[in-house]
Scaffold this active site. Sequence first.
Site, mmCIF file in Angstrom:
data_model
loop_
_atom_site.group_PDB
_atom_site.id
_atom_site.type_symbol
_atom_site.label_atom_id
_atom_site.label_comp_id
_atom_site.label_asym_id
_atom_site.label_seq_id
_atom_site.Cartn_x
_atom_site.Cartn_y
_atom_site.Cartn_z
ATOM 1 N N GLY A 170 50.359 36.147 23.767
ATOM 2 C CA GLY A 170 49.582 37.141 24.504
ATOM 3 C C GLY A 170 49.706 36.923 25.998
ATOM 4 O O GLY A 170 50.579 36.193 26.461
ATOM 5 N N ASN A 171 48.848 37.556 26.764
ATOM 6 C CA ASN A 171 48.828 37.332 28.215
ATOM 7 C C ASN A 171 47.400 37.458 28.739
ATOM 8 O O ASN A 171 46.478 37.746 27.976
ATOM 9 C CB ASN A 171 49.795 38.285 28.923
ATOM 10 C CG ASN A 171 49.430 39.740 28.685
ATOM 11 O OD1 ASN A 171 48.369 40.192 29.094
ATOM 12 N ND2 ASN A 171 50.299 40.467 27.990
ATOM 13 N N ARG A 172 47.244 37.250 30.029
ATOM 14 C CA ARG A 172 45.894 37.115 30.600
ATOM 15 C C ARG A 172 45.248 38.444 31.010
ATOM 16 O O ARG A 172 44.191 38.448 31.614
ATOM 17 C CB ARG A 172 45.941 36.207 31.832
ATOM 18 C CG ARG A 172 46.360 34.793 31.526
ATOM 19 C CD ARG A 172 46.264 33.936 32.776
ATOM 20 N NE ARG A 172 47.033 32.706 32.628
ATOM 21 C CZ ARG A 172 46.638 31.653 31.932
ATOM 22 N NH1 ARG A 172 45.476 31.688 31.303
ATOM 23 N NH2 ARG A 172 47.406 30.592 31.847
#
Length: 436
Positions: free
Chosen positions: A210-212
Amino acid sequence: MSVLQGARLVVGVTGGIAAYKAADLVSKLTQAGALVDVVLTARAQEFVTPLTFATLSQRPVWTDLWEPTGTAAARHIELAAEAQLVLVAPATANTIAKLAHGMADDMLTAIALATAAPLVIAPAMETHMLAHPATQANLALLRERGAHIVPSEEGRLASGMLGAGRLPETATLLGAARMVLGARGNLAGRHVVVTAGGTQEAIDPVRYIGNRSSGRQGFAIAEAARDRGAAVTLIAGATELATPYGVTRVDAPTAQAMRDAVFAACAGADVLVMSAAVADFTPETVAEQKIKKRAVAGGDGAGLVLRLKRTPDILGEMHAAADQFPGLIRVGFAAETQQLREAGLEKLTRKGLDLVVANDVSQPGSGFGSMTNTVTLFYKDGRVADLANMAKSEVAERIWDAVAEMLAQHEREKTRKDSARAGVKGSTSDEQSRWH
Ligand code: C5P
């Protein structure tokens, strides 16, 4: 600027236990810059006091149309004329019945009858009263006449029972007020598609890449479009955020799902804003079962090698398929940690965009998770605008200012072309009439 800034609202509070929640609503409306004139019915005062609302709104509160000085009697017509919106929250079955039948026996119903402003009604009552055919018929009548009814929610009622009839949360009521206030804004009649949040690419049934991205900027963009009158489809990746009122949400957790959702939603749309942080790579294969440490080649202690493949570049594909989406304005984001200008300009041309919103996510107060953002806008016509650090909601307004200007430009070009074509046709038919 938010649609609530400087807006004149009459908030009517009627006699139900949910009246206490109206204090929070008035507080939040006032904090957002609205001028709120609160009107309490006689029965509302059994639950909450005028002083509560006068303190929160910093304005006089109205209770009795018949008070002996005559001030209220005189003011109710002025309030009706000045109001841009009349919001009744909570609205009891009794007040709903009076509003539906044009009765005006107190300050609130008199204002509602005298005003040309749109009416927003948030019913809150016991489940059976709400379900009663009389209440439902009254709500239908009000709806038919153009009132906006905010659906009540299911949940625990003051009686201790579970059921429909709860007053929605303040955020929902604020959303409804904003939407109705902005209904005639400069995106009225437009359909816009906004993507938001990060994607999650599955490795196995429990893990993902995923990412932030929090989705905050994209959600603010969707809300701001709604507040200018647009019909909004919000394609959401991974995010904790609640769906904004009046916005159609489509969940798309992976890059592939988001690609498909964007293609489906953009048919007939006017604008696409891709603010989602879409994964560029995804595992080549997804393990059917959870990957065990010991089962990895080399046994326990060995590292895991993941092979990744490219995901679809959604904006790239939209560029290639531009013929399928005539007139669609495409806005892309560039979240970078270095060389912002180069990246922004490169994206503008490579993805054939009308606007790129670039931000350096490594700067404090900017990018993922933050409530504020510092962005640079790169326009297709070469203009570049460096914006100061500001709330994400304000960045959203600036993006829509830019897009609204482009839509107006398209409109002018279309009118010019249409009239040129009509001119040609006109001369042809003139000639034809001479020939016959
Ligand atoms: O090329 P890059 O991923 O840096 O471009 C970012 C912009 O492209 C963002 O607007 C993002 O939403 C969009 N994007 C996309 N498809 C991807 C990755 C990013 O449309 N696979």
